[in-house]
Design an enzyme around this catalytic site. Structure first.
Site, PDB file in Angstrom:
ATOM      1  N   TYR A 184       0.832  -1.200   0.000  1.00  0.00           N
ATOM      2  CA  TYR A 184       0.000   0.000   0.000  1.00  0.00           C
ATOM      3  C   TYR A 184       0.871   1.255   0.000  1.00  0.00           C
ATOM      4  O   TYR A 184       0.676   2.164  -0.807  1.00  0.00           O
ATOM      5  CB  TYR A 184      -0.921  -0.011   1.220  1.00  0.00           C
ATOM      6  CG  TYR A 184      -1.648   1.292   1.471  1.00  0.00           C
ATOM      7  CD1 TYR A 184      -2.777   1.644   0.730  1.00  0.00           C
ATOM      8  CD2 TYR A 184      -1.209   2.173   2.450  1.00  0.00           C
ATOM      9  CE1 TYR A 184      -3.439   2.840   0.959  1.00  0.00           C
ATOM     10  CE2 TYR A 184      -1.865   3.368   2.687  1.00  0.00           C
ATOM     11  CZ  TYR A 184      -2.979   3.699   1.939  1.00  0.00           C
ATOM     12  OH  TYR A 184      -3.627   4.879   2.166  1.00  0.00           O
ATOM     13  N   TYR A 185       1.848   1.296   0.896  1.00  0.00           N
ATOM     14  CA  TYR A 185       2.677   2.491   0.996  1.00  0.00           C
ATOM     15  C   TYR A 185       3.596   2.649  -0.207  1.00  0.00           C
ATOM     16  O   TYR A 185       3.870   3.776  -0.640  1.00  0.00           O
ATOM     17  CB  TYR A 185       3.464   2.480   2.304  1.00  0.00           C
ATOM     18  CG  TYR A 185       2.586   2.722   3.504  1.00  0.00           C
ATOM     19  CD1 TYR A 185       1.858   3.902   3.617  1.00  0.00           C
ATOM     20  CD2 TYR A 185       2.447   1.768   4.504  1.00  0.00           C
ATOM     21  CE1 TYR A 185       1.025   4.129   4.702  1.00  0.00           C
ATOM     22  CE2 TYR A 185       1.621   1.988   5.598  1.00  0.00           C
ATOM     23  CZ  TYR A 185       0.912   3.174   5.694  1.00  0.00           C
ATOM     24  OH  TYR A 185       0.087   3.394   6.766  1.00  0.00           O
TER      25      TYR A 185
END
Length: 214
Positions: free
Chosen positions: A126-127
């Protein structure tokens, strides 16, 4: 009146954002994926446009002055969907903004998107996706701002936050909580004030009134 396209408008932060933009006298356009999501916005007098980030959605950018990317794949999807929405969807949104001659762009990102080295394995994809999208935006000639909030909560709006323009408190900010409604208010004020000079804002809960923090 400034027309603001909110991409991913059915998200929890973005729903609040569309209402706050309208309260400030702006003209939000809620981009939603499903027909059954339209009524929520229409009953609040907010225009909608049906479009899907996984298809051609260039029509959503017609007659728009500012774009806010607030879409997200959600916490329960796998890495593939995260890359499609949070990375490639964001990049295509940026490309459509440029292609339509729109100059203003606001990215709702997340901490610690500037270096997700210490996050849990199930969050790294996600990051990294957010990081790639943020870096792509920085390489354009758009007037932009990137907002990286800490851990989102459903707590009541406080109107007070802490905002840094540097990641010098990233370890604290990674665990910092901030209500979604406060995040929406910060986004709305960034758009309303046209604070789009290439800043990256790191946002957590705090004791400073939002208008002063910005």
């Amino acid at each position: 009146m400034t027309r603001v396209l909110v991409v991913g408008a059915n998200g929890q932060v973005a729903r609040h954002l569309t209402e706050k933009l309208k309260e400030k006298g702006l003209d939000p356009v809620a981009m939603v994926r499903k027909e059954d999501q339209v009524s929520h916005f229409e009953k609040n007098g907010i225009e909608t446009v049906l479009a899907d980030l996984e298809k051609d959605f260039s029509h959503a950018f017609d007659n728009v002055d500012t774009v806010v990317f607030a879409a997200g794949s959600g916490p329960h999807t796998g890495p593939d969907k995260t890359i499609i929405i949070d990375q490639e969807g964001a990049i295509e949104t940026i490309d459509n903004t440029v292609a339509k001659g729109i100059k203003n762009f606001v990215m709702l990102s997340g901490l610690p998107s500037d270096g997700p080295k210490n996050t849990s394995d199930n969050m790294k994809h996600y990051y990294y996706a957010k990081h790639r999208a943020d870096e792509y935006l920085k390489g354009t000639d758009l007037n932009f701002a990137i907002l990286r909030p800490g851990r989102l909560t459903d707590d009541a709006e406080t109107g007070k936050v802490r905002i840094d323009e540097h990641a010098n408190a990233s370890s604290e900010s990674t665990d910092g909580r901030v209500p979604r409604q406060d995040v929406a208010e910060v986004l709305a004020q960034i758009v309303d004030r046209n604070n789009l000079s290439g800043q990256t804002y790191y946002l957590i809960g705090g004791d400073t009134a939002i208008e002063d923090a910005l």
